[in-house]
Design an enzyme around this catalytic site. Sequence first.
Site, PDB file in Angstrom:
ATOM      1  N   ALA A  12      -9.292  -4.823  -3.463  1.00  0.00           N
ATOM      2  CA  ALA A  12     -10.902  -5.098  -3.553  1.00  0.00           C
ATOM      3  C   ALA A  12     -11.247  -5.180  -4.870  1.00  0.00           C
ATOM      4  O   ALA A  12     -12.442  -5.317  -5.293  1.00  0.00           O
ATOM      5  CB  ALA A  12     -11.727  -4.119  -2.984  1.00  0.00           C
ATOM      6  N   SER A  13     -10.428  -5.362  -5.941  1.00  0.00           N
ATOM      7  CA  SER A  13     -10.447  -5.643  -7.091  1.00  0.00           C
ATOM      8  C   SER A  13     -11.051  -7.100  -7.477  1.00  0.00           C
ATOM      9  O   SER A  13     -11.732  -7.365  -8.674  1.00  0.00           O
ATOM     10  CB  SER A  13      -9.510  -5.336  -8.204  1.00  0.00           C
ATOM     11  OG  SER A  13      -8.310  -5.957  -7.919  1.00  0.00           O
ATOM     12  N   ARG A  14     -10.801  -8.137  -6.590  1.00  0.00           N
ATOM     13  CA  ARG A  14     -11.219  -9.478  -6.862  1.00  0.00           C
ATOM     14  C   ARG A  14     -11.043 -10.184  -5.660  1.00  0.00           C
ATOM     15  O   ARG A  14     -10.739  -9.771  -4.457  1.00  0.00           O
ATOM     16  CB  ARG A  14     -10.396 -10.207  -7.972  1.00  0.00           C
ATOM     17  CG  ARG A  14      -8.965 -10.163  -7.547  1.00  0.00           C
ATOM     18  CD  ARG A  14      -8.104 -10.636  -8.693  1.00  0.00           C
ATOM     19  NE  ARG A  14      -6.716 -11.042  -8.062  1.00  0.00           N
ATOM     20  CZ  ARG A  14      -5.626 -11.531  -8.645  1.00  0.00           C
ATOM     21  NH1 ARG A  14      -5.760 -11.325 -10.048  1.00  0.00           N
ATOM     22  NH2 ARG A  14      -4.471 -12.027  -8.238  1.00  0.00           N
ATOM     23  N   VAL A  63      -0.523  -0.153  -1.667  1.00  0.00           N
ATOM     24  CA  VAL A  63      -0.405  -0.292  -0.362  1.00  0.00           C
ATOM     25  C   VAL A  63       0.974  -0.333   0.300  1.00  0.00           C
ATOM     26  O   VAL A  63       1.221  -0.044   1.440  1.00  0.00           O
ATOM     27  CB  VAL A  63      -1.351  -1.417   0.564  1.00  0.00           C
ATOM     28  CG1 VAL A  63      -2.773  -1.141   0.252  1.00  0.00           C
ATOM     29  CG2 VAL A  63      -0.805  -2.785   0.017  1.00  0.00           C
ATOM     30  N   SER A 141      -3.778 -15.357   7.670  1.00  0.00           N
ATOM     31  CA  SER A 141      -3.633 -16.328   6.819  1.00  0.00           C
ATOM     32  C   SER A 141      -3.525 -17.714   7.849  1.00  0.00           C
ATOM     33  O   SER A 141      -2.566 -17.602   8.897  1.00  0.00           O
ATOM     34  CB  SER A 141      -2.427 -16.579   5.845  1.00  0.00           C
ATOM     35  OG  SER A 141      -2.429 -17.898   5.129  1.00  0.00           O
ATOM     36  N   TYR A 154       5.806 -15.264   3.027  1.00  0.00           N
ATOM     37  CA  TYR A 154       4.074 -15.117   3.159  1.00  0.00           C
ATOM     38  C   TYR A 154       3.876 -15.602   4.811  1.00  0.00           C
ATOM     39  O   TYR A 154       3.042 -14.690   5.484  1.00  0.00           O
ATOM     40  CB  TYR A 154       3.646 -16.083   2.471  1.00  0.00           C
ATOM     41  CG  TYR A 154       1.897 -15.940   2.439  1.00  0.00           C
ATOM     42  CD1 TYR A 154       1.545 -15.005   1.647  1.00  0.00           C
ATOM     43  CD2 TYR A 154       1.131 -16.907   2.955  1.00  0.00           C
ATOM     44  CE1 TYR A 154       0.152 -14.630   1.509  1.00  0.00           C
ATOM     45  CE2 TYR A 154      -0.226 -16.738   2.940  1.00  0.00           C
ATOM     46  CZ  TYR A 154      -0.870 -15.700   2.230  1.00  0.00           C
ATOM     47  OH  TYR A 154      -2.136 -15.384   2.187  1.00  0.00           O
ATOM     48  N   ALA A 156       5.839 -15.115   7.438  1.00  0.00           N
ATOM     49  CA  ALA A 156       6.395 -14.006   8.213  1.00  0.00           C
ATOM     50  C   ALA A 156       5.460 -12.915   8.116  1.00  0.00           C
ATOM     51  O   ALA A 156       5.128 -12.275   9.023  1.00  0.00           O
ATOM     52  CB  ALA A 156       7.706 -13.736   7.859  1.00  0.00           C
ATOM     53  N   LYS A 158       2.148 -12.421   7.307  1.00  0.00           N
ATOM     54  CA  LYS A 158       0.792 -12.855   7.801  1.00  0.00           C
ATOM     55  C   LYS A 158       0.891 -12.775   9.329  1.00  0.00           C
ATOM     56  O   LYS A 158       0.152 -12.515   9.978  1.00  0.00           O
ATOM     57  CB  LYS A 158       0.333 -14.143   7.236  1.00  0.00           C
ATOM     58  CG  LYS A 158       0.071 -13.849   5.575  1.00  0.00           C
ATOM     59  CD  LYS A 158      -0.872 -12.688   5.571  1.00  0.00           C
ATOM     60  CE  LYS A 158      -1.371 -12.773   4.038  1.00  0.00           C
ATOM     61  NZ  LYS A 158      -2.070 -11.558   3.869  1.00  0.00           N
TER      62      LYS A 158
END
Length: 242
Positions: A12-14, A63, A141, A154, A156, A158
Amino acid sequence: MDEKKTAIVTGASRGIGRATAVELAKTGYFVIINFKSNEAAAAETLKLVQSAGGDGEISQFDVADNVQTKDAVKAIIERHKNIQVLINNAGINADGLFMLLSEEEWDSVINTSLKGFYNITKPVLREMVRHKCGSIVSVSSLSALMPNRGQANYAAAKAGMIAASRSLASEVARFGIRVNVVAPGLIETDMIKDAPVAEIKKMIPMARLGKPEDVANVIRFLCSSDASYITGQVIGINGGIC
Ligand code: NAD
């Protein structure tokens, strides 16, 4: 002991995570702003949350690291008993043709989005089951549904988040826990700063990129009581690509 309803937003930093933290804060959640490395950016998100009339705290963990995430969630739960919302937003990309993808590029993308989903959802879920209430939204996505070349890792990761979420939704519906997914198209954030925007816009019926708030608004809705009969769903946010 803090009994205010609490939301955890990973990454959540950006970008989308930051916009989501602000939206959830506006609706009264105390927001845990997770970040991996950029503390100053996470502190800036907290400032925006507070300017929007809400409150929260920053929490550093990766994470992709199971032990780090489990320990961090344990500490969060000790401080805030009432975790009602989890947003699995942290994600990275490392695009490249499959033949040229390194093991590191494969693992890092899968470990952040898909293993990250496991690492944080499991300990948070235990708490939600105890309270018999909760909403989990994961940021997948459009690439999971319409994979582009050069994005096997990516896509795979998502797509895995979608399958895992749907399976989990059917397991925990009886505990009052809803599990949904958003699948954004191209959203104006740092993640796509090198993308050929002019070319991409030609493929979007609305002829514009999305904004982080376009995604955050849908996430806020999915976490609200207005969405109380919605679970196991994937909501596209992509300007009309279908
Ligand atoms: P971004 O790069 O601005 O933000 C990603 C955030 O995740 C950053 O805050 C980053 O620090 C954090 N992060 C990365 N690895 C982490 C880790 N291991 N632990 C904790 N935090 C970590 O990009 P964004 O566009 O805001 O992306 C947010 C999510 O939306 C991602 O999952 C991304 O895959 C997804 N998404 C983005 C787009 C787009 O076009 N921007 C489209 C579809 C999906």
